[in-house]
Motif scaffolding. Structure first.
Motif, short mmCIF file in Angstrom:
data_model
loop_
_atom_site.label_atom_id
_atom_site.label_comp_id
_atom_site.label_asym_id
_atom_site.label_seq_id
_atom_site.Cartn_x
_atom_site.Cartn_y
_atom_site.Cartn_z
N ILE A 197 -12.96 32.27 25.35
CA ILE A 197 -13.70 31.60 24.28
C ILE A 197 -14.33 32.66 23.38
O ILE A 197 -15.03 33.55 23.88
CB ILE A 197 -14.85 30.75 24.90
CG1 ILE A 197 -14.34 29.79 25.97
CG2 ILE A 197 -15.67 30.06 23.82
CD1 ILE A 197 -13.67 28.56 25.45
N ASN A 198 -14.09 32.56 22.08
CA ASN A 198 -14.73 33.52 21.16
C ASN A 198 -16.17 33.12 20.91
O ASN A 198 -16.47 31.95 20.64
CB ASN A 198 -13.99 33.54 19.82
CG ASN A 198 -12.61 34.19 19.95
OD1 ASN A 198 -12.50 35.39 20.17
ND2 ASN A 198 -11.57 33.37 19.84
N ILE A 199 -17.07 34.08 21.01
CA ILE A 199 -18.44 33.82 20.55
C ILE A 199 -18.83 34.88 19.52
O ILE A 199 -18.42 36.03 19.59
CB ILE A 199 -19.50 33.75 21.67
CG1 ILE A 199 -19.51 35.01 22.52
CG2 ILE A 199 -19.29 32.53 22.54
CD1 ILE A 199 -20.73 35.07 23.44
N PHE A 228 -15.83 35.04 27.88
CA PHE A 228 -16.30 35.02 26.50
C PHE A 228 -15.91 36.31 25.79
O PHE A 228 -16.17 37.41 26.29
CB PHE A 228 -17.82 34.79 26.47
CG PHE A 228 -18.19 33.41 26.94
CD1 PHE A 228 -18.10 32.32 26.09
CD2 PHE A 228 -18.59 33.20 28.26
CE1 PHE A 228 -18.41 31.04 26.54
CE2 PHE A 228 -18.91 31.92 28.71
CZ PHE A 228 -18.82 30.84 27.85
N GLU A 229 -15.27 36.15 24.63
CA GLU A 229 -14.85 37.31 23.84
C GLU A 229 -15.85 37.53 22.72
O GLU A 229 -16.17 36.60 21.97
CB GLU A 229 -13.47 37.06 23.22
CG GLU A 229 -12.38 36.80 24.24
CD GLU A 229 -10.99 36.80 23.62
OE1 GLU A 229 -10.85 36.97 22.39
OE2 GLU A 229 -10.01 36.62 24.39
N ILE A 230 -16.32 38.75 22.60
CA ILE A 230 -17.28 39.03 21.53
C ILE A 230 -16.85 40.27 20.76
O ILE A 230 -16.35 41.24 21.34
CB ILE A 230 -18.72 39.17 22.07
CG1 ILE A 230 -19.71 39.33 20.93
CG2 ILE A 230 -18.83 40.31 23.08
CD1 ILE A 230 -21.07 38.79 21.21
N LEU A 269 -14.72 42.52 25.44
CA LEU A 269 -15.04 43.13 24.16
C LEU A 269 -13.80 43.01 23.28
O LEU A 269 -12.76 43.60 23.57
CB LEU A 269 -15.45 44.59 24.36
CG LEU A 269 -15.93 45.35 23.13
CD1 LEU A 269 -17.20 44.72 22.56
CD2 LEU A 269 -16.18 46.82 23.48
N ASP A 270 -13.93 42.22 22.20
CA ASP A 270 -12.79 41.87 21.35
C ASP A 270 -12.58 42.92 20.25
O ASP A 270 -13.48 43.70 19.94
CB ASP A 270 -13.07 40.50 20.70
CG ASP A 270 -11.80 39.75 20.32
OD1 ASP A 270 -10.70 40.34 20.40
OD2 ASP A 270 -11.92 38.57 19.94
N ASP A 271 -11.39 42.91 19.68
CA ASP A 271 -11.08 43.74 18.51
C ASP A 271 -11.36 45.22 18.74
O ASP A 271 -11.77 45.94 17.83
CB ASP A 271 -11.89 43.27 17.28
CG ASP A 271 -11.43 41.91 16.80
OD1 ASP A 271 -10.36 41.45 17.25
OD2 ASP A 271 -12.14 41.30 15.99
CA CA Z 1 -10.67 36.80 20.28
#
Ligand code: CA
Ligand code: C2E
Ligand code: CA
Ligand code: CA
Length: 276
Positions: free
Chosen positions: A116-118, A148-150, A177-179
């Motif tokens: 889930i992106n937050i 949770f992706e942040i 940790l996204d991106d």
């Molecule tokens: Ca993402």
């Protein structure tokens, strides 16, 4: 340098006006979606090397404009972050995700967890973790199922983010940790933030694959050395898979497996792929 011809100025003013109009329209569509519960969701499968099957998925929000065209997700999320409607929009996204999971028994179909992106903006909401827990409990889904992706950004209030991530983890969820590799997120944050997964940005993989940089060679062992699992997105070719196999990636996501799919198509894909 630094000056514009008169016709360029008119052009610039026109663009600013167009941009403002688009912003207002998108903000309006977000308000409508919040009121009439019309946010749509897509699900993109995530493949596990270890399990050799689809074990996870990423939830991606979709919203149409007044002409029934899909709005670029990065743009409407950006708008929702600016006017803080991201908080209500994400609550709807989370509740619909839970309903999707329960309606389709996805944990009996080989799915272990959902990503889930937050947004960092949501971390300023003191009720966030309690609200999410309440919704998950209502659907009988253990909080351990959620990852949770942040994404860090320049505007991130680091203290609020760290506190929220810690609370999510205390309640059994995991953090990605996204991106990673796109500007703001840096090596230090791997050490400073309580994260379980690092999600390598697709641009980093693609530039490595085309020989434009070797960064990945040093990055991957460093992340693994910190005890974090690695998710790679933007997997489009067998060559991409080979790179990740060689470097020790754990999870793969990308068009090679599937584009993000609506509920019905995702379930069809999952059953064909995992039991076919
Ligand atoms: Ca993402
Ligand atoms: P993201 O979190 O980095 O999501 C991954 C994006 O990469 C998605 O774009 C996905 O469709 C795309 N992608 C995945 N594999 C491939 C591939 O193999 N090739 C290519 N070309 N693209 C691939 P999408 O759905 O357009 O979403 C864009 C961004 O919007 C997301 O980037 C995320 O930052 C944001 N977003 C979407 N839904 C939500 C949401 O519910 N909440 C928040 N906070 N952000 C969201
Ligand atoms: Ca990403
Ligand atoms: Ca991204």
């Amino acid at each position: 340098k630094g000056h514009h011809k008169p016709n360029e100025l008119i052009h610039l003013r026109k663009e600013a006006l167009e941009e403002a109009r688009r912003f207002k329209e998108v903000a309006h569509r977000i308000e409508e979606a919040i009121l009439d519960n019309s946010l749509e969701l897509n699900f993109q499968p995530i493949y596990s090397f270890e399990k050799n099957r689809i074990t996870s998925l990423e939830v991606l929000s979709r919203l149409k404009d007044g002409k029934h065209n899909y709005i670029n997700p990065e743009y409407f999320i950006h708008v929702a972050e600016i006017n803080h409607t991201i908080i209500q929009l994400s609550r709807q996204m989370f509740e619909k995700t839970c309903r999707f999971a329960v309606d389709n028994n996805i944990f009996d179909r080989g799915i272990n967890d959902m990503n889930i992106n937050i947004s960092p903006i949501q971390c300023q909401d003191k009720h966030l973790v309690q609200d999410l827990k309440k919704i998950a409990a209502k659907y009988g889904i253990p909080f351990e199922r959620f990852h949770f992706e942040i994404t860090e950004s320049r505007l991130t209030d680091e203290k609020a983010v760290r506190e929220t991530l810690t609370k999510l983890k205390e309640n059994g969820a995991k953090i990605a940790l996204d991106d990673f590799g796109t500007g703001y997120s840096n090596i230090a944050s791997i050490m400073l933030m309580p994260i379980d997964f690092v999600k390598i940005d697709k641009s980093l993989l693609w530039s490595y694959a085309s020989g434009d940089n070797e960064f990945l060679n040093e990055l991957m062992p460093m992340i693994r050395g910190e005890g974090k699992k690695i998710i790679a997105e933007g997997i489009e070719t067998e060559e991409h898979i080979e790179i990740l196999r060689r470097m020790g990636g754990d999870f793969l996501q990308g068009y090679y497996y599937s584009k993000p799919l609506n509920e019905e198509n995702f379930i069809r894909f999952l059953d064909a792929r995992n039991n076919g």
